[in-house]
Design a protein around this motif. Structure first.
Motif, PDB file in Angstrom:
ATOM      1  N   TRP A  98     -20.135  26.691  -8.637  1.00  0.00           N
ATOM      2  CA  TRP A  98     -20.904  27.513  -8.066  1.00  0.00           C
ATOM      3  C   TRP A  98     -21.004  28.906  -8.770  1.00  0.00           C
ATOM      4  O   TRP A  98     -20.086  29.480  -9.329  1.00  0.00           O
ATOM      5  N   PHE A  99     -22.245  29.421  -9.031  1.00  0.00           N
ATOM      6  CA  PHE A  99     -22.746  30.636  -9.594  1.00  0.00           C
ATOM      7  C   PHE A  99     -23.481  31.537  -8.583  1.00  0.00           C
ATOM      8  O   PHE A  99     -23.988  31.274  -7.824  1.00  0.00           O
ATOM      9  N   GLU A 133     -26.033  40.103 -14.255  1.00  0.00           N
ATOM     10  CA  GLU A 133     -26.177  38.689 -14.946  1.00  0.00           C
ATOM     11  C   GLU A 133     -25.466  37.781 -13.962  1.00  0.00           C
ATOM     12  O   GLU A 133     -24.943  37.949 -13.006  1.00  0.00           O
ATOM     13  N   ARG A 134     -25.797  36.609 -14.305  1.00  0.00           N
ATOM     14  CA  ARG A 134     -25.307  35.223 -13.265  1.00  0.00           C
ATOM     15  C   ARG A 134     -23.655  35.186 -13.557  1.00  0.00           C
ATOM     16  O   ARG A 134     -23.336  35.538 -14.833  1.00  0.00           O
ATOM     17  N   GLU A 135     -23.029  35.160 -12.499  1.00  0.00           N
ATOM     18  CA  GLU A 135     -21.452  35.086 -12.671  1.00  0.00           C
ATOM     19  C   GLU A 135     -20.979  33.900 -12.087  1.00  0.00           C
ATOM     20  O   GLU A 135     -21.297  33.419 -11.041  1.00  0.00           O
ATOM     21  N   PHE A 136     -19.864  33.631 -12.614  1.00  0.00           N
ATOM     22  CA  PHE A 136     -18.861  32.330 -12.116  1.00  0.00           C
ATOM     23  C   PHE A 136     -18.374  32.870 -10.724  1.00  0.00           C
ATOM     24  O   PHE A 136     -18.144  33.912 -10.428  1.00  0.00           O
ATOM     25  N   SER A 151     -11.106  26.084  -9.128  1.00  0.00           N
ATOM     26  CA  SER A 151     -10.705  27.664  -9.698  1.00  0.00           C
ATOM     27  C   SER A 151     -11.692  28.386  -9.152  1.00  0.00           C
ATOM     28  O   SER A 151     -12.983  28.095  -8.729  1.00  0.00           O
ATOM     29  N   TYR A 152     -11.284  29.767  -8.918  1.00  0.00           N
ATOM     30  CA  TYR A 152     -12.160  30.801  -8.429  1.00  0.00           C
ATOM     31  C   TYR A 152     -12.200  31.801  -9.251  1.00  0.00           C
ATOM     32  O   TYR A 152     -11.289  32.555 -10.074  1.00  0.00           O
ATOM     33  N   ALA A 153     -13.201  32.860  -9.101  1.00  0.00           N
ATOM     34  CA  ALA A 153     -13.309  34.024  -9.540  1.00  0.00           C
ATOM     35  C   ALA A 153     -12.377  35.130  -8.732  1.00  0.00           C
ATOM     36  O   ALA A 153     -12.044  34.706  -7.688  1.00  0.00           O
ATOM     37  N   ARG A 206     -10.986  34.027  -0.192  1.00  0.00           N
ATOM     38  CA  ARG A 206     -12.188  34.225   0.780  1.00  0.00           C
ATOM     39  C   ARG A 206     -13.008  32.874   0.626  1.00  0.00           C
ATOM     40  O   ARG A 206     -13.572  32.495   1.941  1.00  0.00           O
ATOM     41  N   PHE A 207     -13.305  32.546  -0.257  1.00  0.00           N
ATOM     42  CA  PHE A 207     -14.121  31.374  -0.661  1.00  0.00           C
ATOM     43  C   PHE A 207     -13.405  29.922  -1.052  1.00  0.00           C
ATOM     44  O   PHE A 207     -12.511  30.027  -1.662  1.00  0.00           O
ATOM     45  N   THR A 208     -14.108  28.864  -0.358  1.00  0.00           N
ATOM     46  CA  THR A 208     -13.345  27.692  -0.737  1.00  0.00           C
ATOM     47  C   THR A 208     -14.645  26.587  -1.044  1.00  0.00           C
ATOM     48  O   THR A 208     -15.506  26.327  -0.452  1.00  0.00           O
ATOM     49  N   ILE A 209     -14.336  26.177  -2.477  1.00  0.00           N
ATOM     50  CA  ILE A 209     -15.149  25.144  -2.762  1.00  0.00           C
ATOM     51  C   ILE A 209     -14.547  23.683  -2.674  1.00  0.00           C
ATOM     52  O   ILE A 209     -13.380  23.502  -2.729  1.00  0.00           O
TER      53      ILE A 209
END
Length: 119
Positions: free
Chosen positions: A36-37, A44-47, A59-61, A67-70
């Motif tokens: 997800w970006f 700019e688009r970011e990871f 992995s996460y930014a 806070r976020f879960t993929i």
């Protein structure tokens, strides 16, 4: 080849939650790393996050860690991004992406879904 369609975006108040979904077509989905970006206006688009093909590595930014879960459901051909404790700075268009494991870039992209967090 993989085709990706995002859904689940919308308007939410700060502190709220949203779950984004990315439906993938194509029989090779289960062998792809997925990510997800996001892209905010004027930036700019970011990871944001990534998950490997088997779903056991993520992995996460730093900005979204905790806070976020993929996650992914291989049987359903879907990747999810659960977003909790949303902040106004999370406002962006969120894109789903896919790549062959080990590739340096993501060649497959969805059309994006808008997430707006009000303060």
């Amino acid at each position: 080849q993989v085709q990706l369609v995002e859904s689940g975006g919308g308007l939410v108040q700060a502190g709220g939650s949203l779950r984004l979904s990315c439906a993938a077509s194509g029989r090779t989905f289960s062998t792809y790393d997925m990510g997800w970006f996001r892209q905010a206006p004027g930036k700019e688009r970011e990871f944001v996050a990534t998950i490997n093909w088997s779903g056991d590595k993520t992995s996460y930014a730093d900005s979204v860690k905790g806070r976020f879960t993929i996650s992914r459901d291989i049987a359903k051909g879907t990747v999810y991004l659960q977003m909790n404790r949303l902040k106004p700075e999370d406002t962006a268009v969120y894109y789903c992406s896919g790549r062959i494991p080990g590739a340096s870039s993501y060649p497959y992209w969805g059309q994006g879904t808008q997430v707006t967090v009000s303060s």
